[in-house]
Scaffold this motif. Structure first.
Motif, mmCIF file in Angstrom:
data_model
loop_
_atom_site.group_PDB
_atom_site.id
_atom_site.type_symbol
_atom_site.label_atom_id
_atom_site.label_comp_id
_atom_site.label_asym_id
_atom_site.label_seq_id
_atom_site.Cartn_x
_atom_site.Cartn_y
_atom_site.Cartn_z
ATOM 1 N N ARG A 169 -45.304 -59.701 -14.287
ATOM 2 C CA ARG A 169 -45.033 -60.714 -15.476
ATOM 3 C C ARG A 169 -44.242 -60.111 -16.556
ATOM 4 N N HIS A 170 -44.207 -58.712 -16.859
ATOM 5 C CA HIS A 170 -43.490 -58.063 -17.879
ATOM 6 C C HIS A 170 -41.927 -58.191 -17.627
ATOM 7 N N TYR A 171 -41.542 -57.808 -16.186
ATOM 8 C CA TYR A 171 -40.234 -57.843 -15.834
ATOM 9 C C TYR A 171 -39.776 -59.349 -15.671
ATOM 10 N N VAL A 229 -38.462 -60.810 -9.213
ATOM 11 C CA VAL A 229 -39.200 -59.660 -9.139
ATOM 12 C C VAL A 229 -39.889 -60.014 -7.852
ATOM 13 N N TYR A 230 -39.999 -58.891 -6.863
ATOM 14 C CA TYR A 230 -40.862 -58.857 -5.667
ATOM 15 C C TYR A 230 -41.904 -58.160 -5.797
ATOM 16 N N ILE A 279 -40.077 -54.340 -6.781
ATOM 17 C CA ILE A 279 -38.732 -54.428 -6.787
ATOM 18 C C ILE A 279 -38.280 -55.288 -7.767
ATOM 19 N N ALA A 280 -37.469 -55.265 -8.725
ATOM 20 C CA ALA A 280 -36.998 -56.001 -9.641
ATOM 21 C C ALA A 280 -35.228 -56.139 -9.569
ATOM 22 N N TYR A 281 -34.859 -57.352 -9.611
ATOM 23 C CA TYR A 281 -33.245 -57.502 -9.716
ATOM 24 C C TYR A 281 -32.750 -58.412 -10.652
ATOM 25 N N LYS A 282 -31.752 -58.077 -11.278
ATOM 26 C CA LYS A 282 -30.978 -58.743 -12.341
ATOM 27 C C LYS A 282 -29.578 -58.377 -11.940
#
Length: 119
Positions: free
Chosen positions: A12-14, A21-22, A38-41
């Motif tokens: 939730r933070h990311y 977010v995965y 794993i988080a993507y932006k």
């Protein structure tokens, strides 16, 4: 179970910061290969390890293992990460940081975040 709740909190933070977010650890369990999220932006990818430790202190060996896990994962998934800037992020609820951890972080490409656990 407390670890799963902490991972959800970090997911939730990311997401609140605009990342896709995965939740790798929650979806794959022990097969997550040491990477919980794993988080993507944009062209950025974050490989995140979460440790909800109140009493246990993070040691240099935990960071060393995570760094190795990240290196192996990136090598095994080169097509995904080839055109991305990859950051390794170790997230913990433990506020105690020993000298070995500080030295390791100075010498290696890794971020260390302390995010308290909200039960």
């Amino acid at each position: 179970q407390k670890g799963d709740k902490y991972e959800l909190q970090i997911v939730r933070h990311y997401k609140q910061q605009g990342y896709k977010v995965y939740p790798k650890g929650l979806k794959e369990g022990r097969r997550d290969k040491g990477i919980d999220i794993i988080a993507y932006k944009g062209k950025e990818a974050l490989l995140i390890q979460c440790k909800n430790w109140e009493r246990s202190q993070v040691k240099q060996e935990h960071l060393r293992i995570f760094l190795g896990d990240c290196t192996a994962y990136i090598e095994q998934n080169q097509k995904i990460f080839a055109k991305r800037s990859v950051r390794r992020v170790f997230v913990t609820s433990c506020e105690n940081v020993d000298y070995g951890v500080k030295k390791f972080l100075e010498e290696n490409d890794m971020e260390y975040k302390i995010i308290p656990y909200f039960a």
